[in-house]
Design an enzyme around this catalytic site. Structure first.
Site, PDB file in Angstrom:
ATOM      1  N   ARG A  37      72.884  -0.231  -7.560  1.00 18.39           N
ATOM      2  CA  ARG A  37      73.042   1.168  -7.146  1.00 18.39           C
ATOM      3  C   ARG A  37      71.916   2.059  -7.698  1.00 18.39           C
ATOM      4  O   ARG A  37      71.658   3.122  -7.146  1.00 18.39           O
ATOM      5  CB  ARG A  37      74.401   1.706  -7.586  1.00 18.39           C
ATOM      6  CG  ARG A  37      75.522   1.219  -6.688  1.00 18.39           C
ATOM      7  CD  ARG A  37      76.853   1.712  -7.163  1.00 18.39           C
ATOM      8  NE  ARG A  37      77.851   1.600  -6.112  1.00 18.39           N
ATOM      9  CZ  ARG A  37      79.101   1.995  -6.244  1.00 18.39           C
ATOM     10  NH1 ARG A  37      79.519   2.517  -7.374  1.00 18.39           N
ATOM     11  NH2 ARG A  37      79.955   1.862  -5.245  1.00 18.39           N
ATOM     12  N   LYS A 174      95.017  -6.316  -1.650  1.00 20.11           N
ATOM     13  CA  LYS A 174      96.091  -5.588  -0.969  1.00 20.11           C
ATOM     14  C   LYS A 174      95.813  -5.308   0.491  1.00 20.11           C
ATOM     15  O   LYS A 174      94.778  -4.766   0.845  1.00 20.11           O
ATOM     16  CB  LYS A 174      96.342  -4.267  -1.697  1.00 20.11           C
ATOM     17  CG  LYS A 174      97.001  -4.480  -3.037  1.00 20.11           C
ATOM     18  CD  LYS A 174      97.363  -3.178  -3.668  1.00 20.11           C
ATOM     19  CE  LYS A 174      98.184  -3.412  -4.937  1.00 20.11           C
ATOM     20  NZ  LYS A 174      98.383  -2.157  -5.667  1.00 20.11           N
ATOM     21  N   GLY A 319      81.455  -3.288  -3.483  1.00 17.79           N
ATOM     22  CA  GLY A 319      82.539  -3.618  -4.397  1.00 17.79           C
ATOM     23  C   GLY A 319      82.506  -5.071  -4.850  1.00 17.79           C
ATOM     24  O   GLY A 319      81.451  -5.611  -5.171  1.00 17.79           O
ATOM     25  N   GLY A 342      84.654   1.466  -1.124  1.00 20.43           N
ATOM     26  CA  GLY A 342      85.573   2.347  -0.399  1.00 20.43           C
ATOM     27  C   GLY A 342      84.882   3.131   0.705  1.00 20.43           C
ATOM     28  O   GLY A 342      85.433   3.328   1.786  1.00 20.43           O
TER      29      GLY A 342
HETATM   30  C1  3PG Z   1      82.862   3.604  -6.168  1.00 23.48           C
HETATM   31  O1  3PG Z   1      82.453   2.922  -7.094  1.00 23.48           O
HETATM   32  O2  3PG Z   1      83.714   3.204  -5.351  1.00 23.48           O
HETATM   33  C2  3PG Z   1      82.259   4.964  -5.957  1.00 23.48           C
HETATM   34  O3  3PG Z   1      81.318   5.246  -6.932  1.00 23.48           O
HETATM   35  C3  3PG Z   1      83.337   6.018  -5.912  1.00 23.48           C
HETATM   36  O4  3PG Z   1      84.051   6.018  -7.102  1.00 23.48           O
HETATM   37  P1  3PG Z   1      85.582   6.449  -7.078  1.00 23.48           P
HETATM   38  O5  3PG Z   1      86.312   5.380  -6.322  1.00 23.48           O
HETATM   39  O6  3PG Z   1      85.989   6.531  -8.517  1.00 23.48           O
HETATM   40  O7  3PG Z   1      85.664   7.776  -6.380  1.00 23.48           O
END
Ligand code: 3PG
Ligand code: MG
Length: 374
Positions: A37, A174, A319, A342
């Site tokens: 990132r 999930k 992720g 997300g």
């Molecule tokens: C992540 O790692 O999914 C993003 O940086 C957003 O973070 P958050 O889910 O804590 O808002």
């Protein structure tokens, strides 16, 4: 989707540019486990610096709940950033102030104080309507950074004009969190394979016994509907499970009581990766099992390898699956590893994100002279 680009900004020379980045990187004992990132935002930072701008980066790290918390210090990030891009300022962790998540206008004002331009390069945080994401575009000339622009281009391309066959492999624990994504992808893909612990809720929908595996009973009916949707959905048959005395065994069909499924089995893995051979487009999101434990990593490793080996255009949604391709050494063989978990899922599901909308509105405002006074 048309977003204002760096080239659309007024001349950045001599200007202070606030760059919202997503440097929310995994850190263990003060050490950064994966700096994708950070490195992924360097093209934006370097472009601005070459144009003569002073770059001020802002990021959140973790979920510190609106007040300073040593646990979420940006020190390791600041150190890594300094070594990669000297002369970049980095503001304090945005979430040390409750104004960030509350999207408080006063916090936005403090954030942009002294800055002339704004760039959003924080794809991974653009699904959050937080101050640093949606506030500055209403106040300053704004643009998408290179990372953000590329992420949106890749995701839009997948959804609008994928080369076929389009194969999606989804995992994770999930089904509740991924139902929207599964639904919107089902209209678009030719084959979908579903692994990870969420497959056990599908097993319940198929009338199978799942032993002590993780399930979401409230979502069984939704899974039944998906299975009846007409799109080809692959669900694992054999499962690697751990028993009452921590013994590990592969089961086909039902899992006995006391056994917990933690990875997809070898036959299911073969079925999952078979469509990848001739795929035109591959999207993978979510691990197949608890890959952090060597005993349950095989399904995820084999899928990662098959995705890497596919001749199609391959995309790994951020992720855990991005962490897995990095851990097992396949990241460079994937066409696009997303920096957003997300955010990538929400973009697939909704077709838009609050951060993207804010940039588009900013560009529209700028065109008609706008109501900007900052
Ligand atoms: C992540 O790692 O999914 C993003 O940086 C957003 O973070 P958050 O889910 O804590 O808002
Ligand atoms: Mg998250």
């Amino acid at each position: 989707m048309k977003l204002p680009q760096l080239e659309d900004l007024p001349d950045p020379s001599g200007k202070r540019v606030l760059v919202r980045t997503d440097f929310n990187v995994p850190i263990t004992d003060g050490h950064i486990d994966d700096d994708l990132r950070i490195t992924a935002s360097l093209p934006t930072i370097e472009w601005l610096q070459e144009k003569g701008a002073t770059v001020v980066c802002a990021t959140h790290l973790g979920r510190p709940k609106g007040k300073p918390d040593e646990k979420y210090t940006l020190d390791p990030v600041r150190e890594r950033l300094q070594s990669l891009a000297p002369d970049v300022e980095l503001l304090e962790n945005l979430r040390f102030d409750e104004g960030e998540e509350a999207n408080d206008p006063d916090f936005v004002e403090r954030l942009i104080d002294g800055c002339d331009l704004y760039v959003n390069d924080a794809f991974g945080a653009s699904h959050r309507a937080h101050a640093s994401i949606v506030g500055p575009p209403a106040r300053l000339p704004s643009a998408a950074g290179r990372l953000l622009a590329r992420e949106v281009e890749v995701m839009s391309g997948l959804l609008e004009s994928p080369t076929r066959p389009f194969v999606a492999i989804l995992g994770g624990s999930k089904v509740s969190g991924k139902l929207g994504v599964i639904k919107s992808l089902l209209d678009k893909v030719d084959v979908m394979a579903i692994g990870g612990a969420m497959c056990f809720t599908f097993h319940l929908a198929q009338g199978k016994k799942v032993g002590d595996s993780l399930v979401e009973p409230d979502w069984v009916d939704a899974c039944k509907e998906l299975l009846d949707s007409g799109t080809k959905i692959l669900i694992p048959d054999d499962i690697v499970a751990m028993g009452p005395d921590d013994e590990v065994q592969v089961f086909s069909g039902d899992l006995p009581d006391g056994w917990k499924g933690l990875d997809i089995g070898p036959e299911s893995t073969l079925r999952f990766i078979e469509p990848l051979v001739n795929a035109g487009t591959v999207l993978w999101n979510g691990p197949m099992g608890m890959f952090e434990d060597r005993r349950f990593q095989e399904g995820t490793v084999d899928v990662a390898e098959a995705v890497a080996g596919s001749k199609g255009f391959t995309v790994v949604g951020g992720g855990d699956s991005a962490a897995a391709v990095a851990k097992f050494g396949f990241a460079s063989k994937v066409d696009h590893v997303s920096t957003g978990g997300g955010a990538a899922l929400e973009l697939i599901e909704q077709g838009d994100l609050p951060g993207l909308e804010a940039l588009r509105k900013s560009a529209e405002g700028g065109k008609d002279g706008g109501d900007r006074d900052g």
